[in-house]
Design a protein around this motif. Sequence first.
Motif, PDB file in Angstrom:
ATOM      1  N   LEU A  75       0.968  -1.085  -0.021  1.00 59.33           N
ATOM      2  CA  LEU A  75      -0.113   0.156  -0.030  1.00 59.33           C
ATOM      3  C   LEU A  75       0.876   1.293  -0.026  1.00 59.33           C
ATOM      4  N   LYS A  76       0.629   2.255  -0.475  1.00 56.75           N
ATOM      5  CA  LYS A  76       1.323   3.574  -0.852  1.00 56.75           C
ATOM      6  C   LYS A  76       0.434   4.749  -0.738  1.00 56.75           C
ATOM      7  N   ASP A  77       0.981   5.927  -0.773  1.00 53.81           N
ATOM      8  CA  ASP A  77       0.386   7.282  -0.668  1.00 53.81           C
ATOM      9  C   ASP A  77      -0.491   7.309   0.786  1.00 53.81           C
ATOM     10  N   CYS A  78      -0.105   6.375   1.912  1.00 54.92           N
ATOM     11  CA  CYS A  78      -0.931   6.725   2.787  1.00 54.92           C
ATOM     12  C   CYS A  78      -0.839   8.192   3.607  1.00 54.92           C
ATOM     13  N   PRO A  79      -2.015   8.810   3.959  1.00 48.80           N
ATOM     14  CA  PRO A  79      -2.053  10.114   4.347  1.00 48.80           C
ATOM     15  C   PRO A  79      -1.249  10.259   5.744  1.00 48.80           C
ATOM     16  N   ALA A  80      -0.711  11.466   5.879  1.00 49.51           N
ATOM     17  CA  ALA A  80      -0.406  11.730   7.354  1.00 49.51           C
ATOM     18  C   ALA A  80      -1.594  11.708   8.374  1.00 49.51           C
ATOM     19  N   GLY A  81      -1.380  11.096   9.167  1.00 45.87           N
ATOM     20  CA  GLY A  81      -2.339  10.778  10.384  1.00 45.87           C
ATOM     21  C   GLY A  81      -2.933   9.330  10.136  1.00 45.87           C
ATOM     22  N   THR A  82      -2.717   8.601   9.156  1.00 46.89           N
ATOM     23  CA  THR A  82      -2.794   7.124   9.056  1.00 46.89           C
ATOM     24  C   THR A  82      -1.479   6.497   9.491  1.00 46.89           C
ATOM     25  N   THR A  83      -1.524   5.807  10.758  1.00 49.37           N
ATOM     26  CA  THR A  83      -0.308   5.169  11.388  1.00 49.37           C
ATOM     27  C   THR A  83      -0.129   3.795  11.281  1.00 49.37           C
ATOM     28  N   SER A  84      -1.234   3.233  11.163  1.00 53.55           N
ATOM     29  CA  SER A  84      -1.113   1.746  10.959  1.00 53.55           C
ATOM     30  C   SER A  84      -2.433   1.051  10.030  1.00 53.55           C
ATOM     31  N   VAL A  85      -2.203   0.180   9.415  1.00 51.75           N
ATOM     32  CA  VAL A  85      -3.077  -0.363   8.749  1.00 51.75           C
ATOM     33  C   VAL A  85      -3.459  -1.926   9.108  1.00 51.75           C
ATOM     34  N   THR A  86      -4.823  -2.473   9.189  1.00 49.69           N
ATOM     35  CA  THR A  86      -4.955  -3.831   9.596  1.00 49.69           C
ATOM     36  C   THR A  86      -5.634  -4.441   8.483  1.00 49.69           C
ATOM     37  N   ALA A  87      -5.118  -5.587   7.858  1.00 50.76           N
ATOM     38  CA  ALA A  87      -5.462  -6.394   7.128  1.00 50.76           C
ATOM     39  C   ALA A  87      -6.382  -7.699   7.496  1.00 50.76           C
ATOM     40  N   ALA A 164      -5.631 -36.175  -6.535  1.00 48.72           N
ATOM     41  CA  ALA A 164      -5.987 -36.495  -7.986  1.00 48.72           C
ATOM     42  C   ALA A 164      -5.755 -35.297  -8.756  1.00 48.72           C
ATOM     43  N   PRO A 165      -5.389 -35.606 -10.217  1.00 49.19           N
ATOM     44  CA  PRO A 165      -5.044 -34.323 -11.021  1.00 49.19           C
ATOM     45  C   PRO A 165      -6.019 -33.561 -11.109  1.00 49.19           C
ATOM     46  N   GLY A 166      -5.631 -32.144 -11.529  1.00 43.94           N
ATOM     47  CA  GLY A 166      -6.550 -31.022 -11.621  1.00 43.94           C
ATOM     48  C   GLY A 166      -5.861 -29.679 -11.241  1.00 43.94           C
ATOM     49  N   THR A 167      -6.748 -28.662 -11.253  1.00 42.63           N
ATOM     50  CA  THR A 167      -6.355 -27.326 -10.992  1.00 42.63           C
ATOM     51  C   THR A 167      -6.403 -27.082  -9.597  1.00 42.63           C
ATOM     52  N   VAL A 168      -5.630 -25.907  -9.185  1.00 39.02           N
ATOM     53  CA  VAL A 168      -5.654 -25.594  -7.775  1.00 39.02           C
ATOM     54  C   VAL A 168      -6.084 -24.003  -7.954  1.00 39.02           C
ATOM     55  N   SER A 169      -7.135 -23.618  -7.030  1.00 39.08           N
ATOM     56  CA  SER A 169      -7.496 -22.325  -7.118  1.00 39.08           C
ATOM     57  C   SER A 169      -8.227 -21.989  -5.684  1.00 39.08           C
ATOM     58  N   ALA A 170      -7.921 -20.612  -5.303  1.00 41.05           N
ATOM     59  CA  ALA A 170      -8.795 -20.100  -4.248  1.00 41.05           C
ATOM     60  C   ALA A 170      -8.881 -18.581  -4.337  1.00 41.05           C
ATOM     61  N   SER A 171      -9.809 -18.121  -3.990  1.00 46.05           N
ATOM     62  CA  SER A 171      -9.912 -16.505  -3.562  1.00 46.05           C
ATOM     63  C   SER A 171     -10.012 -16.256  -2.347  1.00 46.05           C
ATOM     64  N   ILE A 172      -9.099 -15.352  -1.956  1.00 51.31           N
ATOM     65  CA  ILE A 172      -9.006 -14.939  -0.428  1.00 51.31           C
ATOM     66  C   ILE A 172      -9.074 -13.207  -0.769  1.00 51.31           C
ATOM     67  N   VAL A 173      -9.921 -12.879   0.009  1.00 49.07           N
ATOM     68  CA  VAL A 173     -10.389 -11.361   0.271  1.00 49.07           C
ATOM     69  C   VAL A 173      -9.724 -10.813   1.271  1.00 49.07           C
ATOM     70  N   VAL A 174      -8.713  -9.564   1.098  1.00 52.57           N
ATOM     71  CA  VAL A 174      -8.227  -9.022   2.254  1.00 52.57           C
ATOM     72  C   VAL A 174      -8.913  -7.606   2.451  1.00 52.57           C
ATOM     73  N   ASP A 175      -9.370  -7.410   3.357  1.00 54.41           N
ATOM     74  CA  ASP A 175     -10.010  -5.959   3.704  1.00 54.41           C
ATOM     75  C   ASP A 175      -9.043  -5.240   4.414  1.00 54.41           C
ATOM     76  N   PHE A 176      -8.875  -3.815   4.307  1.00 56.91           N
ATOM     77  CA  PHE A 176      -7.976  -2.942   4.942  1.00 56.91           C
ATOM     78  C   PHE A 176      -8.718  -1.962   5.673  1.00 56.91           C
ATOM     79  N   THR A 177      -8.298  -1.896   6.976  1.00 55.50           N
ATOM     80  CA  THR A 177      -8.742  -0.879   7.965  1.00 55.50           C
ATOM     81  C   THR A 177      -7.664   0.014   8.477  1.00 55.50           C
ATOM     82  N   TYR A 178      -8.030   1.300   8.252  1.00 55.78           N
ATOM     83  CA  TYR A 178      -6.750   2.204   8.567  1.00 55.78           C
ATOM     84  C   TYR A 178      -7.051   2.779   9.804  1.00 55.78           C
ATOM     85  N   GLN A 179      -5.895   3.068  10.674  1.00 55.23           N
ATOM     86  CA  GLN A 179      -5.959   3.737  12.050  1.00 55.23           C
ATOM     87  C   GLN A 179      -5.086   4.962  11.922  1.00 55.23           C
TER      88      GLN A 179
END
Length: 179
Positions: A75-87, A164-179
């Motif tokens: 993550l980039k361009d975090c504004p001044a005052g944003t001190t931490s990020v929770t994923a 057994a043969p086949g494909t491997v796939s998963a979707s994982i969602v990451v939500d960010f909260t800013y403090q």
Amino acid sequence: MNAKLTTLAIIAALFSVSSYASDPVTINVTGKVVASPCTLDTANSTLDIDVGTKQTTDLAAAGAQLGGQAFNIALKDCPAGTTSVTATFTGTDDPSAAPGNGFKNAGTATNVTIQLKDGLAGGWNDPNYTIKTGRTWTKAVDTTTNAVSYYLAARAYTPTGSVAPGTVSASIVVDFTYQ
């Protein structure tokens, strides 16, 4: 005379109405001031992770793995005052893995679990470093660069063997909260 009495009666009625006391009314004003969000640094983030290809004979035993691929979410361009990020990580847990220690494979290969972990520390089965549904990870924003990075690793893993043969796939969602 009747007009005077009528006028006096109306005035008396008005005074009697206005003399009733009412309960006080409280007005509550609420709100919230939150830290401003950072921007996903797409140039320095990997969101499509390929754990590779292996023969089924290499994945016949319980505990065999495919991958171990390191990647980064920046993550980039975090504004001044944003001190931490929770994923916060969310996905579908795989019931065949150790409880909460793997995401369900949505691909066609059977007996395969997708695992994530802190890419810089810990083992794949160490609960202090593995990523599972509901896991939160808070990191401080670097005040020099106004950025924060999450270093992760992903792999496909078989808790039971006999893949057994086949494909491997998963979707994982990451939500960010800013403090």
